[in-house]
Motif scaffolding. Structure first.
Motif, short mmCIF file in Angstrom:
data_model
loop_
_atom_site.label_atom_id
_atom_site.label_comp_id
_atom_site.label_asym_id
_atom_site.label_seq_id
_atom_site.Cartn_x
_atom_site.Cartn_y
_atom_site.Cartn_z
N GLY A 10 0.78 -1.23 0.00
CA GLY A 10 0.00 0.00 0.00
C GLY A 10 0.81 1.27 0.00
O GLY A 10 1.74 1.46 -0.79
N ARG A 11 0.46 2.13 0.94
CA ARG A 11 0.97 3.49 1.07
C ARG A 11 2.50 3.60 1.07
O ARG A 11 3.08 4.54 0.55
N GLY A 12 3.17 2.66 1.73
CA GLY A 12 4.63 2.62 1.65
C GLY A 12 5.38 3.56 2.59
O GLY A 12 6.55 3.84 2.37
N SER A 13 4.71 4.02 3.64
CA SER A 13 5.44 4.95 4.53
C SER A 13 6.55 4.23 5.30
O SER A 13 7.60 4.82 5.57
N ASN A 14 6.36 2.96 5.61
CA ASN A 14 7.44 2.22 6.27
C ASN A 14 8.60 1.97 5.30
O ASN A 14 9.76 2.04 5.70
N TYR A 172 6.11 5.77 15.49
CA TYR A 172 7.07 4.87 16.13
C TYR A 172 7.45 3.70 15.22
O TYR A 172 8.57 3.20 15.29
N GLU A 173 6.51 3.26 14.38
CA GLU A 173 6.86 2.20 13.41
C GLU A 173 8.05 2.66 12.57
O GLU A 173 8.95 1.87 12.27
N HIS A 174 8.01 3.94 12.17
CA HIS A 174 9.05 4.46 11.29
C HIS A 174 10.42 4.51 11.97
O HIS A 174 11.44 4.64 11.29
#
Ligand code: GRF
Length: 201
Positions: A10-14, A172-174
């Protein structure tokens, strides 16, 4: 060189956080390919922008067996050290998991073993927990149930809803996912017998 394959739906922020914190900033760790099962995944556009080889294996075009054969073939084009599931919304078969034993990690937006599966943040809000967070864990043959490597707790405030909690956890995931990958790349993470993980920090 420690080589990563990132799988994202999906979005790909990680993915973006791994690009910023490792791919562009740590000369020993590189994302060698990004693979998605969804043609609309923004993650593919991010990979393109950063000139990382990217592959769409459209899940609508193949049956499960064909899909996974293509996935394995694509990963095997490279000398991958670690497969990172970053918002990858597809369950991997035991055959896949066993062929990359102890080399697949996932980020999940709850403090596992609480709230596995979809909509973890909504599950946490609906349950009324006061603390949630995120978990990076190895993949085994059960959903969101593999050995836990790292976790970060996030306070749930009374005004939080699914959207606000998701936003807080994502921040925090990032941090947690790139930090965990770095520890693995440095050889500081060890899976013990059964399911515990030791980290030399
Ligand atoms: C994240 O919340 C991750 O924990 C979960 O799926 C979401 C993916 O977000 N597994 P993104 O695509 O990395 O922005």
């Amino acid at each position: 060189m420690f080589q990563l394959a990132v799988l994202a739906s999906g979005r790909g922020s990680n993915l973006k956080s791994i690009i910023d914190k490792l791919h562009l900033s740590n000369k020993n760790i590189k994302i060698t390919c990004v693979i998605s099962n969804k043609k609309e995944a923004k993650a593919l556009k991010i990979a393109k922008k950063y000139k990382i080889p990217f592959y769409l294996i459209d899940e609508n075009r193949y049956n499960e067996k064909e899909y996974e054969e293509k996935l394995i073939k694509t990963i095997n084009l490279y000398n991958i050290d670690l497969i990172v599931l970053a918002g990858y919304m597809k369950i991997l078969s035991p055959k896949f998991v066993n062929s990359f034993k102890d080399s697949i990690i996932n980020i999940h937006p709850s403090l596992l073993p609480s709230f596995p599966g979809l909509h973890a943040q909504k599950q946490a809000i609906d349950y009324g927990v006061k603390i949630s967070g995120c978990t990076v864990h190895y993949i085994n043959n059960k959903v969101d149930a593999g050995p836990i490597i790292k976790q970060k707790a996030v306070k749930v405030e009374k005004q939080d809803d699914e959207a606000s909690l998701s936003k807080k956890i994502l921040k925090y995931e990032h941090q947690l996912l790139p930090a965990t990958i770095e520890l693995i790349a440095q050889g500081k993470v060890q899976i013990n017998k059964y399911r515990t993980v030791s980290i030399k920090e």
